[in-house]
Structures are given as C-alpha cells and as structure tokens.
Design a protein around this motif. Sequence first.
Motif, PDB file in Angstrom:
ATOM      1  N   SER A 326       0.828  -0.831  -0.016  1.00  0.00           N
ATOM      2  CA  SER A 326      -0.071   0.471   0.231  1.00  0.00           C
ATOM      3  C   SER A 326       0.971   1.098   0.176  1.00  0.00           C
ATOM      4  N   ASP A 327      -0.284   2.365  -0.175  1.00  0.00           N
ATOM      5  CA  ASP A 327       0.947   3.619  -0.415  1.00  0.00           C
ATOM      6  C   ASP A 327       0.925   4.371   0.964  1.00  0.00           C
ATOM      7  N   ALA A 328      -0.287   3.328   1.561  1.00  0.00           N
ATOM      8  CA  ALA A 328      -1.088   4.317   2.683  1.00  0.00           C
ATOM      9  C   ALA A 328      -0.146   3.976   4.421  1.00  0.00           C
ATOM     10  N   ASP A 329      -0.103   4.702   4.707  1.00  0.00           N
ATOM     11  CA  ASP A 329       1.039   4.909   6.513  1.00  0.00           C
ATOM     12  C   ASP A 329       0.846   4.253   6.753  1.00  0.00           C
ATOM     13  N   ASP A 364      18.007  -5.988 -11.918  1.00  0.00           N
ATOM     14  CA  ASP A 364      16.935  -6.485 -12.817  1.00  0.00           C
ATOM     15  C   ASP A 364      16.403  -7.528 -12.784  1.00  0.00           C
ATOM     16  N   MET A 365      14.781  -7.949 -11.780  1.00  0.00           N
ATOM     17  CA  MET A 365      14.564  -8.964 -10.968  1.00  0.00           C
ATOM     18  C   MET A 365      12.443  -8.486 -11.808  1.00  0.00           C
ATOM     19  N   ALA A 366      11.793  -9.837 -11.337  1.00  0.00           N
ATOM     20  CA  ALA A 366      10.741 -10.255 -11.315  1.00  0.00           C
ATOM     21  C   ALA A 366      10.446  -9.358 -10.369  1.00  0.00           C
ATOM     22  N   PHE A 367      10.548  -9.424  -9.691  1.00  0.00           N
ATOM     23  CA  PHE A 367      10.335  -9.214  -8.437  1.00  0.00           C
ATOM     24  C   PHE A 367      10.143  -7.672  -8.169  1.00  0.00           C
ATOM     25  N   SER A 368       9.657  -6.676  -7.620  1.00  0.00           N
ATOM     26  CA  SER A 368       9.281  -5.229  -6.623  1.00  0.00           C
ATOM     27  C   SER A 368       8.326  -5.133  -5.946  1.00  0.00           C
ATOM     28  N   ALA A 369       8.353  -3.919  -4.624  1.00  0.00           N
ATOM     29  CA  ALA A 369       7.771  -3.695  -4.029  1.00  0.00           C
ATOM     30  C   ALA A 369       7.116  -2.512  -4.644  1.00  0.00           C
ATOM     31  N   LEU A 370       5.932  -3.032  -4.487  1.00  0.00           N
ATOM     32  CA  LEU A 370       4.290  -2.316  -5.415  1.00  0.00           C
ATOM     33  C   LEU A 370       4.247  -0.958  -4.399  1.00  0.00           C
ATOM     34  N   GLY A 371       4.794  -1.216  -2.922  1.00  0.00           N
ATOM     35  CA  GLY A 371       3.698  -0.019  -2.212  1.00  0.00           C
ATOM     36  C   GLY A 371       5.339   0.612  -1.339  1.00  0.00           C
ATOM     37  N   ALA A 400     -11.048  -4.811   4.613  1.00  0.00           N
ATOM     38  CA  ALA A 400     -11.039  -3.736   5.465  1.00  0.00           C
ATOM     39  C   ALA A 400      -9.583  -2.686   4.878  1.00  0.00           C
ATOM     40  N   ILE A 401      -8.480  -3.186   3.871  1.00  0.00           N
ATOM     41  CA  ILE A 401      -7.740  -2.210   3.071  1.00  0.00           C
ATOM     42  C   ILE A 401      -7.413  -2.876   2.503  1.00  0.00           C
ATOM     43  N   GLU A 402      -8.372  -3.753   1.704  1.00  0.00           N
ATOM     44  CA  GLU A 402      -7.897  -3.796   0.181  1.00  0.00           C
ATOM     45  C   GLU A 402      -8.709  -2.179  -0.541  1.00  0.00           C
ATOM     46  N   PRO A 403      -9.553  -1.879   0.216  1.00  0.00           N
ATOM     47  CA  PRO A 403      -9.001  -0.070  -0.937  1.00  0.00           C
ATOM     48  C   PRO A 403      -8.279   0.783  -1.171  1.00  0.00           C
ATOM     49  N   LEU A 404      -6.924   0.211  -0.094  1.00  0.00           N
ATOM     50  CA  LEU A 404      -6.236   1.091   0.541  1.00  0.00           C
ATOM     51  C   LEU A 404      -4.819   0.355  -0.382  1.00  0.00           C
ATOM     52  N   GLY A 405      -5.105  -1.128  -1.443  1.00  0.00           N
ATOM     53  CA  GLY A 405      -3.720  -1.544  -1.419  1.00  0.00           C
ATOM     54  C   GLY A 405      -3.423  -0.921  -3.270  1.00  0.00           C
ATOM     55  N   THR A 406      -2.066  -1.643  -2.803  1.00  0.00           N
ATOM     56  CA  THR A 406      -1.089  -1.369  -4.377  1.00  0.00           C
ATOM     57  C   THR A 406      -0.520  -2.647  -4.914  1.00  0.00           C
ATOM     58  N   GLY A 407      -0.891  -3.774  -4.771  1.00  0.00           N
ATOM     59  CA  GLY A 407      -0.474  -5.017  -5.420  1.00  0.00           C
ATOM     60  C   GLY A 407      -0.288  -6.219  -3.436  1.00  0.00           C
ATOM     61  N   HIS A 408       0.655  -6.867  -4.136  1.00  0.00           N
ATOM     62  CA  HIS A 408       0.066  -8.213  -3.299  1.00  0.00           C
ATOM     63  C   HIS A 408       1.711  -8.626  -3.531  1.00  0.00           C
ATOM     64  N   TYR A 409       2.362  -9.513  -2.153  1.00  0.00           N
ATOM     65  CA  TYR A 409       3.319 -10.714  -2.124  1.00  0.00           C
ATOM     66  C   TYR A 409       3.205 -11.466  -2.578  1.00  0.00           C
ATOM     67  N   ILE A 410       3.788 -11.963  -4.039  1.00  0.00           N
ATOM     68  CA  ILE A 410       3.401 -13.108  -4.006  1.00  0.00           C
ATOM     69  C   ILE A 410       3.812 -14.917  -3.254  1.00  0.00           C
TER      70      ILE A 410
END
Length: 458
Positions: A326-329, A364-371, A400-410
């Motif tokens: 998430s980009d929320a604090d 250069d990798m498939a992983f990235s932090a999405l928030g 409850a928090i998915e509206p604040l989400g930017t992605g998941h960790y696989i």
Amino acid sequence: MKRHTRTHRLAGMSVRRGDTDYEDIRTAAVWNGLTPARFPDVIVRPASADDVVEAVRLARAQGLRVAMRSGGHSWCGSPLRDGGMLIDLSGLRTCAVDPVSATATVRPGITGRELTPELGRHGFAFPTGHCGSVAVGGYLLSGGLGWNSGIRGPACADVTDIEAVTADGEPITCNEREHRDLFWAARGAGPGFFAAVTAFRLRLYPRPEAITSTTWTFPLSDVVEVTHWAMGASSELPPSVELSFSLATADPGSAPGPKVVTVTGTAFARCKQEAYDSLGPLRTCPLAERSLSRRLDEPATFETLYDVAATLWGPEHRYAADTLWSDADFPTLLGRLADVFDAAPSSRSLILAPVSPAGRPPGDMAFSALGNSYVALYAVWQDHRQDAVNIDWLRQAMHAIEPLGTGHYIAEADLTAASSRARRSFAPDDWQRLQSLKTTYDPEGVFWSYLSPEDASP
C-alpha cells in the motif's frame, strides 16, 4: 509393508496415488496443518539434480503437469495440485561455501536454520527467512523478505546464478550472461516459475558480530499514536535496523491476555557498541507511561531469532495468510485493521508489518516492492472445526484494507482467493513479461502456473 513405486532411472523415491504411504507423504508436503484437498497423481523425491532432470522428462513423456516443492511453507499449499507430478526437492539441502569469492552454492531444500550456522563458520551470513524452517528454494523464487532486508534488500537480489531444468528436461545455468530472461523471472516469479531450480549461487555478506533488539508493547487502542511515534523514530534509524510492527494477543496460550501492538527494532551490527548506538532512537518513547512492557537493548543471535519465530509458527497449527502492499502510511493501515483484529476468533492470529522493505530493489528482477508500506495477515488456529470462521476472518480483514492496496507479495498471498492475487503481485509490465516468457520456455504448459483461479494460465 510400505510400497514405493520406483520411476525408471530415478535414484530417489516416488509414490503414486493409491500407494499405502501416499497420504502421509502428500500431507507432509505442506508444512501448514491445514492441508488442501488436492491430490497429485505421483510424488517424486529426487536424490540429486540428475533425478530432477529425469523426473521432468518422465512427466513430459507421460503428459503430467509438474509442481515444485522445497520446504512446503506455502501458506495456501501451492505445491499441491490435482493430478500431475509433485517434485519434492526437500532432500536436496547441501551448501558449499567459497570464502574467496564470498559466495555459496546451495540446494533448494536447505532451510535458514541449517544454512545460517554453515555460513557463520566461514564468517558470512545471508538474509534468510524469518522462520528458520523455511527452505531457500521457494523463498528465493518469490523474492525473499528476510532478516536484515533493510540493508540487503530482498534475498533474491543476492542470487548471482541458478541451475535449472527447463520444461524440455534440459539442465541449464542462468545468470546475467546466460539465459538472462529466465534468470530475471527466477528472482521473484514465485510458485508460477516455469522451470525447476536445483541450485542457487548466493552472494554473501560479513556475519554481524552483534544482534540486538528493542521491543515496546502497548494496548491495541494506542496503535495509531504508537505507529506515528515509531515511524518518526525510523527516520533516524540506520538501514541495519529492522523495524516492524505486530498486532497480536499477549500470551496467546490457554489464558490469552489483551490485544496489543508491538514495535520491535533489531540491529545487525559489527560490534555491540554499534548495535547500541543504532537503536538509540527507540530507546526513549513519549508514550512510555502507557507501555505494557519494554525490553531495551537485548542481545540476540540468529538462533534466538529463529526460536522466537518458531513460537509463532508451530507446525501443529493451521494457517491462512494474505498480504498487501500500500501507499497508505502505517498509522492508517494498522488503525483500520485494529478493530477487525480485535474481533479475530483465534488468539493466535496476528498481523505483521515490516517497515524496511520499500522501493524497487536494485537490479533487473521480477520481484518489486509495490508500495511504500506492507502488511501480512495470518489466521492461526488449531481446531479443524474452526477452519471456516478463521478463513472468513482473514478475508474480512483483507476486505477492510484492500481499497488502500497497490498489490500483493506472491510468497504469502492467498492464491486461493477469488481475485487476481498473482497478477496483482507484479508490476503490469513485469506480469506481461512473465506471461511471454512462460510461452517461450514452457509453451506446452509442463509446469503448473499460479494457483490463483484467475491467473492459472495453461
């Protein structure tokens, strides 16, 4: 007498569905006590990398789709699929250290608790998973957010080479020079990776001579103020301090205590004085009079860190988990979760929020932090009759928090959920690149794709 079905040139063991010990082996393939009702046709336990080659070739010849398992710590049991072949790499667990190049070549079944002392004998360390029983295979393929990740980044950033078996049954080496695309995917693709990795070469770092932790615990009702304070303090912490929040139940045994929020800072340093200095911003707290407990500057070792994690992740428990970037604090995220956590049906359930991982890692990798923020939710219980209510709680908490989400960790996303969990665990361009590479390297779909219903491409 137990009957093991021997596959043609395999030195390792294999069982087929219907064999007398099939169910014991199937159940053991998932570390979680909540074993999915999914049944491979055959389970193979290779004794060597050559066995993996033979197993993939056999699966291809017989039209069996292949799933891979290293340590079985997938919360949703990704290695277990209906039909096909499960190749269980847990028996491949060697480690060879090269002190001159500060590298180690490890097999996928070795666990963090086994790897750490072996590296330590040579004066090195590696950011293994927080739970010592996690094997490196699935952990590294999924990115790897482990100990000391604030300074090292995701563990997969320190993978320099892999040895893999392709869908054609061919052994290859992948790195920045050879098969670069497959190497890119291997660092973050997770359980949808379209090859079998039989070895990783790891870049090591000097073993910390001092590990020290400071922990503050407060009532759950103080979560917003506590996280505001800790995030302010975090700006003064060096990257070598791993800071995290947890929402948990104090003493969650037979007589559970109150729901609490805990702030923990763990310093990995070259000496005791450096560790002490690193934790300075956490030594005083304006909310100190409200704290339920505090433990300042406690010495630790990797072994004691693993021991603490083992008290949370006992193999006798049942688990369901999910994650959110998430980009929320953190005050916003954890404040929103506090009420739903207070209603958790199990006193063993918890929510973890590590502060360190942020921003796209170098390389250069498939992983990235999405928030900018990350939370992991765990439903933990023991009684099978409580499966439905605990899984339902996890889904409600995520809602409850998915509206604040930017992605998941696989690595820890709930891939059984009816949503695009796998797809949303990658940046859009990276997801498209993964799909293209799977078509190139595995056009016939020998390896299973993601368990997530909407992302399970053939």
